[in-house]
Design a protein around this motif. Structure first.
Motif, PDB file in Angstrom:
ATOM      1  N   ASP A  99      57.598  42.643  44.762  1.00 45.32           N
ATOM      2  CA  ASP A  99      58.481  41.529  44.422  1.00 45.32           C
ATOM      3  C   ASP A  99      57.887  40.830  43.200  1.00 45.32           C
ATOM      4  O   ASP A  99      56.949  40.044  43.326  1.00 45.32           O
ATOM      5  N   VAL A 100      58.424  41.127  42.020  1.00 47.27           N
ATOM      6  CA  VAL A 100      57.837  40.597  40.787  1.00 47.27           C
ATOM      7  C   VAL A 100      58.125  39.113  40.603  1.00 47.27           C
ATOM      8  O   VAL A 100      57.590  38.485  39.684  1.00 47.27           O
ATOM      9  N   THR A 101      58.976  38.547  41.465  1.00 49.32           N
ATOM     10  CA  THR A 101      59.230  37.104  41.390  1.00 49.32           C
ATOM     11  C   THR A 101      58.182  36.320  42.175  1.00 49.32           C
ATOM     12  O   THR A 101      58.113  35.105  42.078  1.00 49.32           O
ATOM     13  N   ALA A 102      57.376  37.012  42.976  1.00 47.16           N
ATOM     14  CA  ALA A 102      56.327  36.348  43.761  1.00 47.16           C
ATOM     15  C   ALA A 102      55.123  36.075  42.868  1.00 47.16           C
ATOM     16  O   ALA A 102      54.671  36.947  42.133  1.00 47.16           O
ATOM     17  N   SER A 103      54.599  34.877  42.934  1.00 51.37           N
ATOM     18  CA  SER A 103      53.453  34.542  42.089  1.00 51.37           C
ATOM     19  C   SER A 103      52.400  33.715  42.821  1.00 51.37           C
ATOM     20  O   SER A 103      51.275  33.573  42.344  1.00 51.37           O
ATOM     21  N   ALA A 104      52.750  33.179  43.983  1.00 50.00           N
ATOM     22  CA  ALA A 104      51.812  32.331  44.718  1.00 50.00           C
ATOM     23  C   ALA A 104      50.846  33.193  45.530  1.00 50.00           C
ATOM     24  O   ALA A 104      51.260  34.122  46.225  1.00 50.00           O
ATOM     25  N   HIS A 105      49.574  32.889  45.430  1.00 54.27           N
ATOM     26  CA  HIS A 105      48.548  33.571  46.207  1.00 54.27           C
ATOM     27  C   HIS A 105      47.969  32.594  47.218  1.00 54.27           C
ATOM     28  O   HIS A 105      47.782  31.413  46.916  1.00 54.27           O
ATOM     29  N   ASP A 106      47.686  33.076  48.406  1.00 52.56           N
ATOM     30  CA  ASP A 106      47.092  32.237  49.446  1.00 52.56           C
ATOM     31  C   ASP A 106      45.611  32.056  49.121  1.00 52.56           C
ATOM     32  O   ASP A 106      44.761  32.835  49.563  1.00 52.56           O
ATOM     33  N   ASP A 107      45.304  31.023  48.341  1.00 53.34           N
ATOM     34  CA  ASP A 107      43.923  30.806  47.893  1.00 53.34           C
ATOM     35  C   ASP A 107      42.998  30.374  49.020  1.00 53.34           C
ATOM     36  O   ASP A 107      41.778  30.354  48.840  1.00 53.34           O
ATOM     37  N   SER A 108      43.566  30.041  50.175  1.00 53.27           N
ATOM     38  CA  SER A 108      42.726  29.661  51.311  1.00 53.27           C
ATOM     39  C   SER A 108      42.175  30.888  52.040  1.00 53.27           C
ATOM     40  O   SER A 108      41.258  30.761  52.855  1.00 53.27           O
ATOM     41  N   TYR A 109      42.716  32.062  51.737  1.00 51.90           N
ATOM     42  CA  TYR A 109      42.293  33.275  52.437  1.00 51.90           C
ATOM     43  C   TYR A 109      40.907  33.699  51.962  1.00 51.90           C
ATOM     44  O   TYR A 109      40.638  33.762  50.754  1.00 51.90           O
ATOM     45  N   ILE A 110      40.033  34.011  52.908  1.00 55.86           N
ATOM     46  CA  ILE A 110      38.681  34.465  52.596  1.00 55.86           C
ATOM     47  C   ILE A 110      38.611  35.973  52.822  1.00 55.86           C
ATOM     48  O   ILE A 110      38.772  36.464  53.942  1.00 55.86           O
ATOM     49  N   TYR A 111      38.376  36.715  51.750  1.00 55.11           N
ATOM     50  CA  TYR A 111      38.289  38.164  51.812  1.00 55.11           C
ATOM     51  C   TYR A 111      36.931  38.594  52.370  1.00 55.11           C
ATOM     52  O   TYR A 111      35.937  37.877  52.241  1.00 55.11           O
ATOM     53  N   TRP A 112      36.912  39.764  52.968  1.00 53.72           N
ATOM     54  CA  TRP A 112      35.661  40.355  53.432  1.00 53.72           C
ATOM     55  C   TRP A 112      35.195  41.406  52.429  1.00 53.72           C
ATOM     56  O   TRP A 112      36.032  42.061  51.766  1.00 53.72           O
ATOM     57  N   LEU A 113      33.896  41.578  52.324  1.00 58.55           N
ATOM     58  CA  LEU A 113      33.350  42.610  51.452  1.00 58.55           C
ATOM     59  C   LEU A 113      33.877  43.974  51.899  1.00 58.55           C
ATOM     60  O   LEU A 113      33.883  44.279  53.096  1.00 58.55           O
ATOM     61  N   PRO A 114      34.335  44.816  50.969  1.00 55.57           N
ATOM     62  CA  PRO A 114      35.052  46.050  51.338  1.00 55.57           C
ATOM     63  C   PRO A 114      34.146  47.245  51.623  1.00 55.57           C
ATOM     64  O   PRO A 114      34.445  48.377  51.215  1.00 55.57           O
ATOM     65  N   PHE A 115      33.048  46.997  52.319  1.00 53.48           N
ATOM     66  CA  PHE A 115      32.160  48.096  52.687  1.00 53.48           C
ATOM     67  C   PHE A 115      31.574  47.834  54.070  1.00 53.48           C
ATOM     68  O   PHE A 115      31.884  46.824  54.710  1.00 53.48           O
ATOM     69  N   GLU A 116      30.739  48.743  54.531  1.00 56.31           N
ATOM     70  CA  GLU A 116      30.256  48.720  55.914  1.00 56.31           C
ATOM     71  C   GLU A 116      29.322  47.538  56.210  1.00 56.31           C
ATOM     72  O   GLU A 116      28.566  47.096  55.339  1.00 56.31           O
ATOM     73  N   THR A 117      29.361  47.102  57.451  1.00 57.76           N
ATOM     74  CA  THR A 117      28.423  46.096  57.930  1.00 57.76           C
ATOM     75  C   THR A 117      26.990  46.621  57.837  1.00 57.76           C
ATOM     76  O   THR A 117      26.723  47.787  58.135  1.00 57.76           O
ATOM     77  N   GLY A 118      26.085  45.744  57.408  1.00 59.66           N
ATOM     78  CA  GLY A 118      24.689  46.118  57.274  1.00 59.66           C
ATOM     79  C   GLY A 118      24.308  46.659  55.919  1.00 59.66           C
ATOM     80  O   GLY A 118      23.120  46.865  55.639  1.00 59.66           O
TER      81      GLY A 118
END
Length: 268
Positions: A99-118
């Motif tokens: 949807d190219v009309t969408a522009s708002a990002h949920d800046d409150s969202y906390i991403y996780w590191l995209p690799f294994e634990t440890g």
């Protein structure tokens, strides 16, 4: 009798051929333009009409968003102005994924590191990096060949490419990239790139949760060594992505912007 001449051209901005179809049906003195979107994500299109004694319900240059998995979505209704006069129309169409009309990002969202634990991984190249991230808020993690890749955010897998086995340190090799594309609830996408050949363990239409194993790191496409390229963006109709800097949970911080040449440990 009125004569209607129809000429349609479709232009898609992407390496991938998206599963969407546009077609016309004549209903009395009207022409109805429909779309079948067989993708698991919305698709956006812009039409440019050339009209003679006809009017389109969709204005020139206006973006229409076709919902995912939708059949016979009405894009436009083209009607005759003067019934007893000749008429004709033609149009060109440009489309792209999301949807190219969408522009708002949920800046409150906390991403996780995209690799294994440890694991601890270095950011080879950060936002606006000099090698290949000019003008792009993308991150290159120092994952090795075959390392597990995890979803950084909840979402739905909407595209997977995993058939390639080539790479080179030149933009010409971008077409050989293997990647997983995930759609988020706010309309943004995450791109997990340079995966190994047949290195995806998810498929389009599958919902994933933050931290879930989705694939294996590799060295495909525009790449000079094994790593994971990660970015979050909103798409545009011409394919120029609007990148978003995101905050990650790390061992030291609940939420921080990751920096080039720094290493980050995942203990969760």
């Amino acid at each position: 009798m009125s004569l209607i001449f129809i000429l349609a051209a479709f232009l898609g901005f992407a390496q991938q051929k998206w599963d969407i179809k546009f077609y016309n049906e004549i209903n009395g003195r009207e022409v109805e333009i429909y779309a079948d979107n067989n993708e698991f994500m919305p698709m956006s299109a812009v039409f440019e009409f050339t009209l003679s004694n006809m009017t389109s319900s969709l204005a020139n240059g206006h973006t229409v968003v076709i919902p995912p998995l939708t059949k016979k979505f009405l894009v436009s209704r083209v009607t005759v102005n003067k019934p007893n006069s000749g008429n004709s129309f033609s149009y060109t169409n440009t489309y792209n994924f999301g949807d190219v009309t969408a522009s708002a990002h949920d800046d409150s969202y906390i991403y996780w590191l995209p690799f294994e634990t440890g694991k601890t991984k270095l950011i080879f190249q950060g936002y606006n990096g000099k090698f290949s991230h000019q003008g792009a808020a993308a991150l290159d993690f120092s994952l090795e060949m075959g390392d597990k890749v995890s979803a950084a955010r909840d979402g739905m897998v909407v595209a997977v490419e995993q058939s390639n086995n080539r790479n080179c340190p030149d933009i010409s090799c971008a077409r050989f990239n293997n990647n997983i594309l995930i759609l988020h609830s706010d309309g943004s996408f995450a791109d997990y790139s340079h995966l190994k050949q047949y290195g995806s363990v998810v498929k389009p239409g599958q919902k994933v949760t933050r931290g879930q194993h989705i694939g294996y790191s590799g060295n495909t496409g525009f790449s000079n060594g094994p790593h994971l390229h990660f970015s979050v963006f909103h798409n545009t109709i011409d394919g120029k992505r609007k990148y978003i800097k995101t905050r990650f949970r790390t061992t030291g911080q609940e939420a921080e912007i990751l920096e080039e040449k720094k290493s980050y440990h995942k203990n969760y």
